[in-house]
Design an enzyme around this catalytic site. Structure first.
Site, PDB file in Angstrom:
ATOM      1  CG  LEU A  42       8.410   1.622  -6.380  1.00  0.00           C
ATOM      2  CD1 LEU A  42       9.886   1.258  -6.258  1.00  0.00           C
ATOM      3  CD2 LEU A  42       8.257   3.104  -6.709  1.00  0.00           C
ATOM      4  CB  SER A  44      18.262  -4.440  -5.422  1.00  0.00           C
ATOM      5  OG  SER A  44      18.901  -4.677  -4.197  1.00  0.00           O
ATOM      6  CE1 TYR A  69      13.078  -6.185   1.044  1.00  0.00           C
ATOM      7  CE2 TYR A  69      14.578  -4.533   1.946  1.00  0.00           C
ATOM      8  CZ  TYR A  69      13.661  -4.922   0.987  1.00  0.00           C
ATOM      9  OH  TYR A  69      13.328  -4.077  -0.040  1.00  0.00           O
ATOM     10  CE  LYS A  82      14.285  -6.457  -2.352  1.00  0.00           C
ATOM     11  NZ  LYS A  82      13.594  -6.712  -3.640  1.00  0.00           N
TER      12      LYS A  82
END
Length: 282
Positions: free
Chosen positions: A16, A136, A151, A155
């Site tokens: 991204l 996040s 993980y 987040k």
């Protein structure tokens, strides 16, 4: 004088982050982009323009982060939008993962982000404006994914710190948004972006099944279009009153809805007993 905002994007060599940088440059924004490997970043964005500043930055090194922020401001003439995108996934049941594996994920996903916030905020606060987007995951709303506990914990931490940060900096004209992407078709599930447990335990079949599904079925078939996601992020950056929470993708909305329904169910199940826990004054 520039008429468009100056952006600072971490983790910009793929995924991204890369998509965002490419779109920003096409739209005429000035962009400082960071990566652990600046040569990889330059190959990914071969554009030669004074509007693009590729920077090598070690998120875990405060001096490296400070220098990157200072270089951005001195070279591009300012700083308006910060996108904390750098991060990686860590697969493994909580029992499987070593202390170091867990801490490494937090070092990048949480403490690296805090380093950027720590050095970008004084500039944004003093100029009385700015936008900060902390990336996040839908795993920062729902942790119902076997093998993704550490993980998801990173987040969830990103979400919590962004909520508090948003409240802290809003009086200065700075807006912070936590972004929760669902599954987008990037390299996120590839080998270079996901850590696997060094000492897997055979008993965790659900974790192995989840790991296999993410690596073999979901990877490359994610429903989300990164281009559309980053177009929306740019649109939100220009809005007068951006949200504190931004979900990306129909799947993110679905999973968040399921989490809220579960939370409501659990609250209602024990509400009578749980709300009868106050002191009874004589």
């Amino acid at each position: 004088m520039t008429t468009k905002k100056i952006w600072f994007v971490t983790g910009a060599s793929k995924g991204l982050g890369l998509t965002l940088v490419q779109q920003l440059l096409t739209a005429g924004y000035a962009v400082a982009a960071t990566s652990r490997n600046v040569e990889e970043l330059k190959r990914a964005v071969p554009l030669k323009t004074d509007q693009f500043l590729p920077l090598a930055m070690d998120l875990g090194n405060e001096d490296s982060v400070r220098q990157a922020i200072e270089t951005t401001i001195s070279t591009l003439g300012g700083l308006d939008v910060v996108v904390n995108n750098a991060g990686y996934g860590q697969i493994g049941a909580l029992e499987e993962l070593s202390d170091q594996e867990a801490r490494n994920n937090f070092e990048v996903n949480v403490f690296g982000m805090l380093n950027v916030i720590r050095y970008a905020t004084p500039h944004l606060r003093q100029q009385g404006s700015g936008r900060v987007f902390n990336i996040s995951s839908i795993g920062g709303i729902s942790g119902d994914f076997p093998g993704w506990g550490v993980y998801c914990a990173t987040k969830f931490a990103v979400a919590g710190l962004t909520e508090s940060y948003a409240a802290e900096v809003k009086p200065f004209g700075v807006y912070a948004t936590v972004v929760y992407p669902g599954y987008f078709r990037t390299e996120f599930l590839s080998a270079g972006s996901v850590g696997k447990p060094q000492t897997p335990i055979d008993a965790y079949q659900a974790v192995r099944d989840s790991q296999t599904a993410h690596e073999q079925q979901i990877n490359g078939n994610q429903p989300g279009d990164p281009q559309k996601a980053m177009e929306l992020l740019i649109q939100v950056s220009e809005s007068e009153n951006p949200p504190v929470h931004l979900l990306l993708g129909a799947d993110a909305y679905q999973l968040a809805g399921q989490k809220m329904a579960t939370l409501q169910h659990d609250m209602q199940q024990w509400q009578e007993a749980a709300t009868a826990t106050a002191f009874v004054e004589a």
